[in-house]
Design a protein around this motif. Sequence first.
Motif, mmCIF file in Angstrom:
data_model
loop_
_atom_site.group_PDB
_atom_site.id
_atom_site.type_symbol
_atom_site.label_atom_id
_atom_site.label_comp_id
_atom_site.label_asym_id
_atom_site.label_seq_id
_atom_site.Cartn_x
_atom_site.Cartn_y
_atom_site.Cartn_z
ATOM 1 N N UNK A 297 16.460 59.975 38.465
ATOM 2 C CA UNK A 297 17.651 60.719 38.093
ATOM 3 C C UNK A 297 17.049 61.528 36.805
ATOM 4 N N UNK A 298 16.101 60.852 36.014
ATOM 5 C CA UNK A 298 15.613 61.830 35.097
ATOM 6 C C UNK A 298 14.883 62.920 35.525
ATOM 7 N N UNK A 299 13.794 62.786 36.532
ATOM 8 C CA UNK A 299 13.260 63.871 37.184
ATOM 9 C C UNK A 299 14.228 64.844 38.057
ATOM 10 N N UNK A 300 14.926 64.290 38.461
ATOM 11 C CA UNK A 300 15.837 65.254 39.765
ATOM 12 C C UNK A 300 16.889 65.926 38.769
ATOM 13 N N UNK A 301 17.627 65.443 37.748
ATOM 14 C CA UNK A 301 18.701 65.953 36.961
ATOM 15 C C UNK A 301 18.710 66.438 35.564
ATOM 16 N N UNK A 302 18.185 65.277 34.736
ATOM 17 C CA UNK A 302 18.229 65.581 33.226
ATOM 18 C C UNK A 302 17.180 66.484 32.604
ATOM 19 N N UNK A 303 15.949 66.217 33.306
ATOM 20 C CA UNK A 303 14.783 67.170 32.919
ATOM 21 C C UNK A 303 14.966 68.529 33.320
ATOM 22 N N UNK A 304 15.530 68.954 34.600
ATOM 23 C CA UNK A 304 15.735 70.354 34.958
ATOM 24 C C UNK A 304 16.922 70.749 34.032
ATOM 25 N N UNK A 305 17.926 70.155 33.570
ATOM 26 C CA UNK A 305 19.052 70.611 32.818
ATOM 27 C C UNK A 305 18.286 71.061 31.441
ATOM 28 N N UNK B 86 8.549 62.040 31.534
ATOM 29 C CA UNK B 86 9.505 61.874 32.546
ATOM 30 C C UNK B 86 8.781 61.982 33.848
ATOM 31 N N UNK B 87 7.718 62.821 33.972
ATOM 32 C CA UNK B 87 6.933 63.199 35.196
ATOM 33 C C UNK B 87 5.828 62.503 35.330
ATOM 34 N N UNK B 88 5.566 61.220 35.828
ATOM 35 C CA UNK B 88 4.510 60.397 36.173
ATOM 36 C C UNK B 88 3.800 60.572 37.280
ATOM 37 N N UNK B 89 3.678 61.522 38.037
ATOM 38 C CA UNK B 89 2.632 61.791 39.341
ATOM 39 C C UNK B 89 1.751 63.075 39.156
ATOM 40 N N UNK B 90 1.212 63.321 40.254
ATOM 41 C CA UNK B 90 0.137 64.341 39.980
ATOM 42 C C UNK B 90 0.788 65.765 39.600
#
Length: 377
Positions: free
Chosen positions: A77-85, A115-119
Motif C-alpha cells: 500500500x505504501x508503494x502503490x498509494x502513499x508514496x505517489x501521493x 518504501x521501494x525495496x526492489x530493483x
Amino acid sequence: MGANPASDRDTWLNPLSEGERGPDAKGMYVWVLLTTGGVWDISHGRSHPLWLAWTAVGLTTALYIVTIRFAFADNHRARRLWLPLLAVVVLPSAAAFGDNWLYLLLVLAVALGVTVRNRTMPLLLFVLCACAAAIAWSRGAGLAAVLTLDWGIFCSGLIPAMIIRLWEAIRELQRTRQELAEAAVTEERLRFSRDLHDLLGHTLSVIVVKAEAVRRLIPRDTEAAAGQAADIERIGREALTEVRAAVTGYRGRGLAAELDSARTALADAGIALTIRTPSLNLPPETDALLGWAVREGVTNVIRHSGAARCEIELDEEMVLRVTDDGGGLPGRNDRTRPRGQGNGLTGLRERVRAAGGRLSTDSPPSGGFRLQVSLDA
C-alpha cells in the motif's frame, strides 16, 4: 528465580534482542524535520500564497509519516498509494516555491529508499535526481548547486535502502539458522530413536519369546523354565549395558572432565599418569570427541594393559595420543581380547571417521600400546 529453558533456546536461535531488530518507522520519522526548510521560507515571507504554502508543508509532513509507517507495516500500500501521493505534493511544491523548499526533495528521497525495496529503486532515484536537477536549474541554480542537491538526494535514498536491505538479509540468515538448528535437533532425535530401536528391538522381541516359553514350560518342566528365565535375565542385563553405553556416548562430558576422571581412575589402578595438553578453546563437537577418545583410551589401559605408566598428550595440530608401557599389541600380552579391537574402539573409530579424523593403534619403539586420534585443526 531459575532460568527459562525456552527463553534460552529462543535467544540462541534468535541472537538479536528486541532492541536490535534493525531500523523501523520510528527511526525514520526524524527526517520529517527537513520540512522546516519550507516553514523557514514561509516565516520569512518568501512563499506565497501562504495558505497554499502551509497546506503543502502540512500535507508533506502527514504523507511522509503515513508513507514511512506503511512502508514497514503494509509495504504494498505504501508503494502503490502513499508514496505517489507524497511525490505529487513534494515535486510541485519544490518547483513552485524553490529556495529551501528543495529540502522536501530529500524527504521524498528518504521515503523512496525506505518504501521501494526492489530493483526499480535505483531507477526511480535517478528519475528523482533528474527532476530535482531540472527544478533547481530552472530556478537559476548553478552547476555546483545542482550537483550538490542531486548528491544529497541520491545518498538520502540509497543509504536507508542499503541499511534496510542489510537487515532483511540478517533476518533471512536468522530464519535459515533457526531452520537448520531445528532440522539438526530433529535429525538427532531420529538418529537417537533409530539407535535405540536397533539396540532394543531385537532384544525385546527375544525376551517376549522367551517369556512365553517360560509360561508354557512352568507346568511341565520347571528346570527348562528356569533356564529360559536365566536367559531373559542375561539378555536384559546385556541390553541395559548397551543402552547405558549408547546414552553415555550421546552425552560426552568433554576433554577437561574426562582428563579429571582419568586422573582418578588411573590413580586408583596404581598407574602413574602424565598429561601434556595445551590450553585450547575447542569447539563443542571436538571437545566431546576428544573426551570420548580419552575415556576409551584410559579404559583400555586399565582393563587390558597391565601398565605402570600412562601418558596423555594433545598437540596444537589436534592429535591426541594415549600411550602406556604395558603389554602392547596382540601377541605381546596374554589377554583374551586383542587390544585395539574391542567394541569401544570400534565405536570410537566410527565417531572419529564421521568427524573426518583418523584413529590408529600401534606399539611405540619403547614398547607398550598407543592410541592416536588425529582431527583436522
